[in-house]
Design an enzyme around this catalytic site. Structure first.
Site, PDB file in Angstrom:
ATOM      1  N   GLY A 181      27.117 -44.355 -15.283  1.00  0.00           N
ATOM      2  CA  GLY A 181      28.370 -43.816 -15.925  1.00  0.00           C
ATOM      3  C   GLY A 181      29.747 -45.005 -15.576  1.00  0.00           C
ATOM      4  O   GLY A 181      30.729 -44.243 -16.029  1.00  0.00           O
ATOM      5  N   GLU A 216      29.228 -45.192 -29.229  1.00  0.00           N
ATOM      6  CA  GLU A 216      28.292 -44.426 -29.857  1.00  0.00           C
ATOM      7  C   GLU A 216      29.000 -42.915 -29.782  1.00  0.00           C
ATOM      8  O   GLU A 216      29.964 -42.836 -29.341  1.00  0.00           O
ATOM      9  CB  GLU A 216      26.843 -44.245 -29.023  1.00  0.00           C
ATOM     10  CG  GLU A 216      27.035 -43.916 -27.502  1.00  0.00           C
ATOM     11  CD  GLU A 216      25.695 -44.161 -26.993  1.00  0.00           C
ATOM     12  OE1 GLU A 216      24.732 -45.068 -27.453  1.00  0.00           O
ATOM     13  OE2 GLU A 216      25.481 -43.447 -26.031  1.00  0.00           O
ATOM     14  N   HIS A 251      27.670 -38.570 -11.276  1.00  0.00           N
ATOM     15  CA  HIS A 251      26.483 -39.269 -11.857  1.00  0.00           C
ATOM     16  C   HIS A 251      25.585 -39.562 -10.504  1.00  0.00           C
ATOM     17  O   HIS A 251      24.884 -40.372 -10.563  1.00  0.00           O
ATOM     18  CB  HIS A 251      26.959 -40.727 -12.328  1.00  0.00           C
ATOM     19  CG  HIS A 251      27.922 -40.470 -13.358  1.00  0.00           C
ATOM     20  ND1 HIS A 251      27.485 -39.965 -14.680  1.00  0.00           N
ATOM     21  CD2 HIS A 251      29.157 -40.842 -13.559  1.00  0.00           C
ATOM     22  CE1 HIS A 251      28.659 -39.865 -15.505  1.00  0.00           C
ATOM     23  NE2 HIS A 251      29.523 -40.572 -15.004  1.00  0.00           N
ATOM     24  N   ARG A 308      12.746 -49.229 -12.353  1.00  0.00           N
ATOM     25  CA  ARG A 308      12.416 -49.153 -11.340  1.00  0.00           C
ATOM     26  C   ARG A 308      12.039 -47.635 -10.484  1.00  0.00           C
ATOM     27  O   ARG A 308      11.658 -46.967 -11.445  1.00  0.00           O
ATOM     28  CB  ARG A 308      13.972 -49.241 -10.178  1.00  0.00           C
ATOM     29  CG  ARG A 308      14.561 -48.260 -10.628  1.00  0.00           C
ATOM     30  CD  ARG A 308      15.983 -47.979  -9.613  1.00  0.00           C
ATOM     31  NE  ARG A 308      16.399 -46.672  -9.883  1.00  0.00           N
ATOM     32  CZ  ARG A 308      17.272 -46.439 -10.998  1.00  0.00           C
ATOM     33  NH1 ARG A 308      17.735 -47.400 -11.553  1.00  0.00           N
ATOM     34  NH2 ARG A 308      17.802 -45.326 -11.093  1.00  0.00           N
TER      35      ARG A 308
HETATM   36  C1  MV4 Z   1      26.670 -40.213 -22.890  1.00  0.00           C
HETATM   37  C2  MV4 Z   1      27.353 -38.981 -22.971  1.00  0.00           C
HETATM   38  C3  MV4 Z   1      27.445 -38.233 -24.039  1.00  0.00           C
HETATM   39  N1  MV4 Z   1      27.289 -39.000 -25.193  1.00  0.00           N
HETATM   40  N2  MV4 Z   1      26.548 -40.666 -24.117  1.00  0.00           N
HETATM   41  C4  MV4 Z   1      26.486 -41.177 -18.203  1.00  0.00           C
HETATM   42  C5  MV4 Z   1      25.708 -42.004 -17.365  1.00  0.00           C
HETATM   43  C6  MV4 Z   1      24.885 -42.804 -18.341  1.00  0.00           C
HETATM   44  N3  MV4 Z   1      23.566 -42.877 -17.757  1.00  0.00           N
HETATM   45  C7  MV4 Z   1      25.409 -42.353 -19.752  1.00  0.00           C
HETATM   46  N4  MV4 Z   1      26.058 -41.093 -19.491  1.00  0.00           N
HETATM   47  C8  MV4 Z   1      26.594 -40.362 -20.550  1.00  0.00           C
HETATM   48  N5  MV4 Z   1      26.360 -40.691 -21.709  1.00  0.00           N
HETATM   49  C9  MV4 Z   1      26.811 -39.856 -25.088  1.00  0.00           C
HETATM   50  N6  MV4 Z   1      26.722 -40.762 -26.411  1.00  0.00           N
HETATM   51  C10 MV4 Z   1      27.217 -38.161 -21.485  1.00  0.00           C
HETATM   52  C11 MV4 Z   1      27.004 -39.084 -20.312  1.00  0.00           C
HETATM   53  C12 MV4 Z   1      27.094 -38.333 -18.961  1.00  0.00           C
HETATM   54  C13 MV4 Z   1      26.096 -37.892 -18.204  1.00  0.00           C
HETATM   55  C14 MV4 Z   1      24.776 -38.355 -18.659  1.00  0.00           C
HETATM   56  C15 MV4 Z   1      23.709 -37.876 -17.755  1.00  0.00           C
HETATM   57  C16 MV4 Z   1      23.821 -37.172 -16.772  1.00  0.00           C
HETATM   58  C17 MV4 Z   1      25.200 -36.830 -16.520  1.00  0.00           C
HETATM   59  C18 MV4 Z   1      26.332 -37.110 -17.125  1.00  0.00           C
HETATM   60  C19 MV4 Z   1      27.716 -36.741 -16.837  1.00  0.00           C
HETATM   61  C20 MV4 Z   1      28.602 -37.227 -17.619  1.00  0.00           C
HETATM   62  C21 MV4 Z   1      28.517 -38.022 -18.719  1.00  0.00           C
END
Ligand code: MV4
Length: 462
Positions: A181, A216, A251, A308
């Site tokens: 994040g 995106e 996160h 990992r």
């Molecule tokens: C996103 C999203 C919404 N839409 N991508 C946060 C960490 C990274 N792994 C990607 N993340 C996100 N990507 C799109 N296109 C929302 C998040 C996100 C999130 C994702 C998984 C677990 C917790 C989160 C908390 C806030 C935002």
């Protein structure tokens, strides 16, 4: 539950098992890897920093080598000190655990140059799936659903605006080299997109040494569903089903479970098979986790791949009966996978609560210090992965996770009851921990119904 392939059970496959393995990590995961090594007849060698001197798990290793002062940069992140320890101990391989050097392709390359097996993917495979832009390209190639967005890194503002008007707002800016994040920005219109782009690129350059960003479509109200996969060096890949990790704060995951609640059988097969296909086509050898976001209609989109072992791997171990850490070691030694996809079945439901030395009442402020009383829970279906004992002092230098409490039961409802029971038995004094928060969560009706999304905990804590 789990049947091994008869033909390969007695022979060692193509590989030669290691005699000695260095564990380039600390705490509960170091202990987890010691246990896997012992069961494989391998001599574990630990490294430790001055802040971890005297930690009880070190006595379970054949050797423990001090690699420097408390700050991770001078010890657990110091490549030359770890390689020196590996050479002195004459190990065959290094297990990096999670965090620290586990996703550093440069470290995997140094290991290769020193003729020490890195227990994880090749540096090439790590780069192919560890870089988010490269990973999205690989996913597209493997017909794994991804969010619509820019094809690769954004070159200029106008290009970003053009893509955004095509896919529609809101959009999210992400760093190609980012993770967890960091460096993300949500933009609801053209003006904020334009003003955020430069900043995001500068931040990514400063944080990761790589200023590439992409955009995106942004999905609101999503669940975090991730799939555990294993690939070997002979081109085979399987999945070990999925986990739901939606309960997180900033996160940092706090509760993980397997299988994901309220997921239809067809969607489950689709997301799991997508993940296995991705690592098979990427010729990836090792354990990996393919992360997805899932919307209310159970459409899923790949986010990124973690190359990992993950903190939450035990919930998958409990429902599949596969020892993921042992499989990682076997794969690195060149053995072919011992299971086909049809050998993997799941039984019941598992939940993990991360016990952190933090004060949930004070914005999760770290609460290190001596543990005068440590009374672990037990009984049927309870697993506690921890390096902590009564008399241990939690050092202030590292991640605040001190234990993972995992329960397994016949179904989700019974797993929640069992977790509540185990949390009631668990005593850690006098430091502050996340145990009271977990007790509260196990009684939350939205959690009990399995209806949470990634913003659930933020709302609960507000
Ligand atoms: C996103 C999203 C919404 N839409 N991508 C946060 C960490 C990274 N792994 C990607 N993340 C996100 N990507 C799109 N296109 C929302 C998040 C996100 C999130 C994702 C998984 C677990 C917790 C989160 C908390 C806030 C935002």
């Amino acid at each position: 539950m789990l049947r091994e392939r008869g033909a390969q059970r007695s022979r060692k496959g193509a590989g030669r098992m290691f005699s000695r393995v260095l564990i380039a990590n600390r705490g509960e995961i170091a202990l987890r890897i010691i246990r896997a090594c012992r069961e494989l007849g391998i001599e574990p060698v630990c490294v430790y920093s001055e802040a971890d001197r005297g930690a009880p798990y070190l006595r379970l290793a054949d050797q423990a080598i001090c690699i420097g002062p408390g700050p991770a940069k001078e010890s657990y992140l110091n490549v030359s000190r770890i390689i020196s320890a590996a050479e002195v101990a004459n190990v065959d391989a290094i297990h990096p655990g999670y965090g620290f050097l586990s996703e550093r392709a440069d470290f995997a390359r140094v290991c290769r140059d020193c003729k020490i097996e890195f227990i994880g993917p090749s540096p090439e495979a790590m780069a192919r799936l560890g870089d988010k832009v490269a990973c999205k390209r690989a996913a597209k190639e493997a017909k794994v659903p991804i969010f619509p967005g820019s094809d690769g890194a954004i070159e200029d503002e106008d290009e970003a605006v053009k893509v955004a008007s095509k896919i529609g707002y809101p959009v999210i800016i992400k760093a190609a080299a980012g993770g967890g994040g960091r460096g993300m920005r949500v933009c609801h219109n053209e003006a904020t997109l334009r003003s955020n782009l430069k900043q995001a690129a500068q931040e990514a350059q400063a944080a990761f040494g790589n200023g590439a960003v992409f955009i995106e479509k942004f999905l609101e109200h999503a669940r975090h569903v991730e799939v555990q996969v294993l690939g070997d060096k002979h081109g085979h890949a399987i999945h070990l089903y999925e986990r739901d990790c939606s309960i997180q704060r900033r996160h940092q995951k706090l509760v993980e479970e397997a299988p994901a609640p309220n997921l239809d059988r067809k969607r489950r097969e689709a997301v799991c098979e997508s993940a296995a296909r991705l690592i098979r086509e990427a010729k990836y050898a090792g354990a990996a986790t393919v992360e997805f976001l899932m919307d209310a209609k159970q459409n899923f989109y790949m986010l990124e791949v973690n190359t990992r072992v993950q903190v939450e791997h035990p919930v998958t171990e409990q429902i599949t009966g596969v020892d993921i850490v042992k499989e990682m070691i076997r794969i690195a030694a060149g053995e072919p996978l011992r299971f086909r996809q049809r050998d993997i079945a799941t039984r019941g439901h598992a939940i993990e609560c991360r016990i952190n030395a933090e004060d949930p009442e004070r914005k999760f402020m770290p609460s290190p210090g001596p543990v005068d009383r440590f009374e672990p829970p037990g009984g049927p279906g309870v697993r506690l992965d921890t390096h902590v004992v009564t008399g241990y002092t939690v050092p202030p230098n590292y991640d605040s996770m001190i234990a993972k409490l995992i329960v397994h039961a016949d179904d989700r409802r019974q797993a929640i009851t069992r977790m509540a029971r185990a949390l009631r038995e668990f005593r850690v004094d006098p430091i502050k921990t996340t145990i009271p928060l977990h007790r509260q969560l196990m009684e939350n009706s939205q959690f009990i119904e399995g209806g949470v999304d990634i913003h659930f905990l933020d709302r609960l804590l507000k």
